[in-house]
Design a protein around this motif. Structure first.
Motif, mmCIF file in Angstrom:
data_model
loop_
_atom_site.group_PDB
_atom_site.id
_atom_site.type_symbol
_atom_site.label_atom_id
_atom_site.label_comp_id
_atom_site.label_asym_id
_atom_site.label_seq_id
_atom_site.Cartn_x
_atom_site.Cartn_y
_atom_site.Cartn_z
ATOM 1 N N PHE A 298 68.668 16.933 23.915
ATOM 2 C CA PHE A 298 68.543 17.980 24.935
ATOM 3 C C PHE A 298 69.892 18.566 25.329
ATOM 4 C CE2 PHE A 298 65.153 14.744 26.116
ATOM 5 C CZ PHE A 298 64.217 15.300 25.250
ATOM 6 N N ALA A 299 70.945 18.198 24.598
ATOM 7 C CA ALA A 299 72.302 18.548 25.025
ATOM 8 C C ALA A 299 72.552 20.052 25.012
ATOM 9 C CB ALA A 299 73.326 17.844 24.144
ATOM 10 N N ALA A 300 71.839 20.779 24.133
ATOM 11 C CA ALA A 300 72.134 22.212 24.019
ATOM 12 C C ALA A 300 71.268 23.058 24.951
ATOM 13 C CB ALA A 300 71.933 22.670 22.579
ATOM 14 N N LEU A 301 70.439 22.405 25.774
ATOM 15 C CA LEU A 301 69.505 23.164 26.601
ATOM 16 C C LEU A 301 70.052 23.369 28.013
ATOM 17 C CD1 LEU A 301 66.285 21.246 25.550
ATOM 18 C CD2 LEU A 301 67.199 23.350 24.588
ATOM 19 N N ASP A 302 69.522 24.375 28.694
ATOM 20 C CA ASP A 302 69.934 24.570 30.088
ATOM 21 C C ASP A 302 69.340 23.454 30.947
ATOM 22 O OD1 ASP A 302 67.420 25.659 31.673
ATOM 23 O OD2 ASP A 302 67.402 26.533 29.664
ATOM 24 N N ALA A 303 69.924 23.252 32.126
ATOM 25 C CA ALA A 303 69.589 22.093 32.952
ATOM 26 C C ALA A 303 68.095 22.020 33.286
ATOM 27 C CB ALA A 303 70.409 22.123 34.231
ATOM 28 N N PHE A 304 67.482 23.147 33.591
ATOM 29 C CA PHE A 304 66.078 23.116 34.003
ATOM 30 C C PHE A 304 65.180 22.720 32.839
ATOM 31 C CE2 PHE A 304 68.124 26.359 36.716
ATOM 32 C CZ PHE A 304 68.042 25.652 37.905
ATOM 33 N N THR A 305 65.431 23.333 31.678
ATOM 34 C CA THR A 305 64.640 23.011 30.499
ATOM 35 C C THR A 305 64.818 21.538 30.129
ATOM 36 O OG1 THR A 305 65.134 25.233 29.767
ATOM 37 C CG2 THR A 305 64.158 23.775 28.155
ATOM 38 N N ARG A 306 66.058 21.081 30.234
ATOM 39 C CA ARG A 306 66.359 19.697 29.885
ATOM 40 C C ARG A 306 65.530 18.743 30.739
ATOM 41 N NH1 ARG A 306 72.231 18.707 31.099
ATOM 42 N NH2 ARG A 306 72.406 20.503 29.712
ATOM 43 N N GLU A 307 65.539 18.985 32.052
ATOM 44 C CA GLU A 307 64.817 18.085 32.956
ATOM 45 C C GLU A 307 63.315 18.144 32.703
ATOM 46 O OE1 GLU A 307 66.300 19.348 36.729
ATOM 47 O OE2 GLU A 307 68.190 18.235 36.487
ATOM 48 N N GLU A 308 62.834 19.332 32.315
ATOM 49 C CA GLU A 308 61.423 19.477 31.992
ATOM 50 C C GLU A 308 61.080 18.619 30.771
ATOM 51 O OE1 GLU A 308 60.736 23.710 31.919
ATOM 52 O OE2 GLU A 308 58.874 23.348 30.833
ATOM 53 N N LEU A 309 61.983 18.622 29.786
ATOM 54 C CA LEU A 309 61.713 17.883 28.553
ATOM 55 C C LEU A 309 61.823 16.374 28.755
ATOM 56 C CD1 LEU A 309 63.114 20.053 25.657
ATOM 57 C CD2 LEU A 309 60.805 19.732 26.457
ATOM 58 N N TRP A 310 62.611 15.933 29.754
ATOM 59 C CA TRP A 310 62.601 14.505 30.074
ATOM 60 C C TRP A 310 61.170 14.071 30.363
ATOM 61 C CZ3 TRP A 310 67.029 14.367 34.301
ATOM 62 C CH2 TRP A 310 68.261 14.642 33.685
ATOM 63 N N GLY A 311 60.493 14.899 31.171
ATOM 64 C CA GLY A 311 59.107 14.582 31.512
ATOM 65 C C GLY A 311 58.215 14.568 30.279
ATOM 66 N N VAL A 312 58.400 15.559 29.411
ATOM 67 C CA VAL A 312 57.598 15.649 28.190
ATOM 68 C C VAL A 312 57.789 14.403 27.339
ATOM 69 C CG1 VAL A 312 57.364 16.876 26.000
ATOM 70 C CG2 VAL A 312 57.571 18.170 28.126
ATOM 71 N N LEU A 313 59.067 14.009 27.164
ATOM 72 C CA LEU A 313 59.366 12.843 26.329
ATOM 73 C C LEU A 313 58.796 11.569 26.952
ATOM 74 C CD1 LEU A 313 60.732 11.473 23.955
ATOM 75 C CD2 LEU A 313 62.890 11.562 25.194
ATOM 76 N N GLN A 314 58.942 11.444 28.275
ATOM 77 C CA GLN A 314 58.414 10.254 28.949
ATOM 78 C C GLN A 314 56.902 10.155 28.747
ATOM 79 O OE1 GLN A 314 59.323 8.255 33.144
ATOM 80 N NE2 GLN A 314 58.152 10.140 33.382
ATOM 81 N N ASP A 315 56.216 11.292 28.859
ATOM 82 C CA ASP A 315 54.762 11.274 28.676
ATOM 83 C C ASP A 315 54.391 10.852 27.263
ATOM 84 O OD1 ASP A 315 54.530 12.106 31.249
ATOM 85 O OD2 ASP A 315 54.096 14.210 30.781
ATOM 86 N N LEU A 316 55.092 11.419 26.274
ATOM 87 C CA LEU A 316 54.815 11.079 24.878
ATOM 88 C C LEU A 316 54.995 9.582 24.655
ATOM 89 C CD1 LEU A 316 56.592 13.933 22.868
ATOM 90 C CD2 LEU A 316 54.147 13.410 22.815
ATOM 91 N N TRP A 317 56.081 9.071 25.203
ATOM 92 C CA TRP A 317 56.413 7.669 24.996
ATOM 93 C C TRP A 317 55.387 6.753 25.662
ATOM 94 C CZ3 TRP A 317 58.387 4.313 28.971
ATOM 95 C CH2 TRP A 317 58.780 3.057 28.507
ATOM 96 N N ARG A 318 54.980 7.117 26.889
ATOM 97 C CA ARG A 318 53.999 6.291 27.594
ATOM 98 C C ARG A 318 52.655 6.304 26.877
ATOM 99 N NH1 ARG A 318 54.356 5.118 33.075
ATOM 100 N NH2 ARG A 318 52.325 6.040 33.487
ATOM 101 N N GLU A 319 52.343 7.441 26.269
ATOM 102 C CA GLU A 319 51.061 7.569 25.592
ATOM 103 C C GLU A 319 51.064 6.846 24.246
ATOM 104 O OE1 GLU A 319 49.742 11.701 25.119
ATOM 105 O OE2 GLU A 319 48.917 11.045 23.189
ATOM 106 N N ARG A 320 52.177 6.954 23.503
ATOM 107 C CA ARG A 320 52.169 6.484 22.122
ATOM 108 C C ARG A 320 52.904 5.166 21.911
ATOM 109 N NH1 ARG A 320 52.378 10.396 17.735
ATOM 110 N NH2 ARG A 320 50.604 11.749 18.103
ATOM 111 N N GLN A 321 53.691 4.724 22.907
ATOM 112 C CA GLN A 321 54.234 3.367 22.879
ATOM 113 C C GLN A 321 55.141 3.044 21.707
ATOM 114 O OE1 GLN A 321 51.859 0.433 24.626
ATOM 115 N NE2 GLN A 321 51.853 2.018 26.184
ATOM 116 N N PHE A 322 55.894 4.028 21.230
ATOM 117 C CA PHE A 322 56.881 3.726 20.190
ATOM 118 C C PHE A 322 58.168 3.221 20.848
ATOM 119 C CE2 PHE A 322 56.301 8.273 20.996
ATOM 120 C CZ PHE A 322 57.468 8.577 21.659
#
Lengths: 262, 253
Positions: free
Chosen positions: A170-194
């Protein structure tokens, strides 16, 4: 906890043991199955090299890397990878980009045509999870940077890898998009357990996402500090303003400061 | 804005011819030194049957040589781009060969194949394959390291990487090189026809200049230029059609 990823006193130099300063020196770490680990450190410290060692793309000079009980001796096929640069293929649509790993991977390429409908359905549902439904047939250049990075995450996950390696995604993204994607990644991880190893220099990102944070020193990269993140899940942007969160980030910041000064 | 862009080449071309015409008339330049465009056009009409016949001959000779260059250039470009060993082995040879003036090869080709079509085809071929090789090889070599890591960790075969990533990525370079190569191919054909031909535009212009029919020479030059521009335009269209993804933003700007 049985370790899923294990580095045991690993040293690695680009170009072989005699080629100068090692990128990684005497690094040991242990990651449990399904755990989310972040590796932070100053730039150029060999954080990315750790990922190359774990994925088997780079051989070690000494020490051993083990994943899922097996010593790593060549590229592992059970990993998914995403980088700062989304590296989507510009001539393929978003959907076709996500399907690429299935087309070329050893495990899937033979049956790809036969199972194409099935794979496409999986890719579409994955794209939907990250909020890219409706963009399946768009070309990458029609997507914003954040959307490209979402697609890149989908490409990394389409073959259901056990281990996800993220190199400052997420290093190349603006701060708002970055924080949004933290949520996306957390959801993916919680759902798929990798299992995840996230390399980053954003301490808030590390604390938001990880179960445990490792701090790496300046080159040659050594692991100098390890810190669990006991904050409850799911974490939200609200959590990042709570005292526990802020304290943790401060503690890590102090360690990074020491490492940089050393 | 778009209409101005579309009109610009026409205005520039017509402007050049008007300027040329004016200079010739103003300074009363004799037609055996520099014929005015109107005189060249008159010669074009007068000798149309001969010009048409020879132009057609030059055109298909060029196309055959160019087609060979495309096939050979693509294959050699893929091989050199895919293998660092082959690349370093043959690159100096290629550069050396490309530095040789092709006009110097024509007599050798004539010794081997006799005067006529074959030397012309081969000259068009030898002059136009080099840019194709270089461009395709460059396109293949631009694979991002991160993407290579992704593909390696998936256990992708080299042939899959080549076909699914390398080849598509090199296509914009390939089409760009076709535009250069097609114009070079015309140069090659005409060189060969001029040095050792019994037909074609080169031969026609050589005969015309030896009998001081300079307007006819210029009519020939114009015809070759028109053929070159026409083929260039066709490949530019094909480029837009097949690798439009490489022009993102260009249309929007």
């Amino acid at each position: 906890m049985t370790p899923f990823v294990e580095l045991d006193r690993v040293t690695m130099t680009y170009g072989g043991p005699d080629a100068g300063t090692p990128a990684v020196a005497d690094a040991s770490l242990t990651i449990g199955r399904g755990e989310f680990v972040a590796v932070v450190g100053p730039s150029g410290c060999g954080k990315s090299s750790l990922l190359k060692i774990v994925s088997g793309l780079m051989p070690t000079d000494s020490g051993t890397a083990r994943v899922d009980g097996e010593t790593v001796s060549g590229p592992l096929t059970m990993v998914g990878m995403a980088f700062q640069n989304a590296t989507l293929l510009p001539w393929r649509t978003t959907l076709e980009n996500v399907l690429l790993p299935l087309e070329v991977s050893r495990a899937h390429r033979r049956s790809f045509r036969r199972k194409r409908a099935e794979h496409e359905a999986a890719a579409r549902s994955l794209l939907k999870t990250v909020g890219l439904d409706g963009y399946e047939d768009h070309a990458p250049h029609e997507l914003s940077g954040g959307m490209q990075q979402r697609a890149s995450l989908c490409r990394a996950l389409i073959h259901s890898p056990d281990l996800l390696l993220l190199d400052e995604p997420f290093a190349a993204l603006d701060a708002f998009t970055r924080e949004e994607l933290w949520g996306v990644l957390q959801d993916l991880w919680r759902e798929r357990q990798f299992t995840v190893i996230l390399v980053t220099h954003d301490l808030r990102e590390a604390v938001y996402l990880a179960d445990r944070v490792y701090v790496v020193s300046k080159r040659p990269g050594r692991i100098v500090y390890e810190r669990p993140v006991p904050l409850p899940r799911p974490r939200t942007l609200e959590s990042t303003f709570e005292q526990d969160f802020v304290d943790l980030v401060h503690r890590l910041r102090d360690h990074i400061g020491e490492v940089r000064a050393a | 804005m778009t209409t101005r862009l579309k009109l610009a080449p026409w205005i520039a071309t017509i402007g050049l011819f008007v300027f040329w015409e004016l200079v010739c008339r103003l300074f009363s330049i004799p037609e055996f030194v520099l014929p005015a465009p109107s005189q060249a056009m008159a010669a074009l009409i007068e000798f149309w049957p001969a010009i048409w016949q020879n132009a057609f001959y030059t055109f298909w000779v060029t196309m055959v040589g160019f087609a060979m260059a495309v096939v050979f250039g693509l294959v050699l470009g893929l091989v050199t781009g895919a293998s660092a060993l082959v690349y370093s082995a043959i690159y100096p040879l290629l550069v050396g060969f490309n530095s040789i003036p092709k006009v110097a090869i024509v007599p050798v080709l004539v010794v081997w194949f006799g005067i006529g079509t074959i030397p012309a085809v081969l000259t068009a071929f030898t002059i136009s394959f080099f840019p194709i090789v270089v461009n395709v090889a460059t396109g293949l070599a631009t694979l991002e390291p991160e993407l290579r890591d992704v593909l390696r960790s998936l256990g992708a075969r080299k042939v899959d990487i080549l076909l699914k990533v390398g080849l598509p990525r090199s296509m914009p370079y390939f089409f760009a090189s076709l535009k250069v190569a097609i114009t070079l191919a015309f140069v090659g054909t005409v060189i060969s026809e001029t040095v050792a031909g019994n037909a074609g535009m080169g031969h026609l212009m050589l005969s015309a200049s030896s009998s001081f029919r300079v307007p006819l020479v210029f009519a020939g030059l114009l015809v070759i230029a028109v053929m070159g521009v026409g083929m260039y335009a066709i490949f530019a269209l094909a480029e837009r059609r097949f690798v439009g993804w490489a022009f993102r933003g260009a249309d929007a700007a």
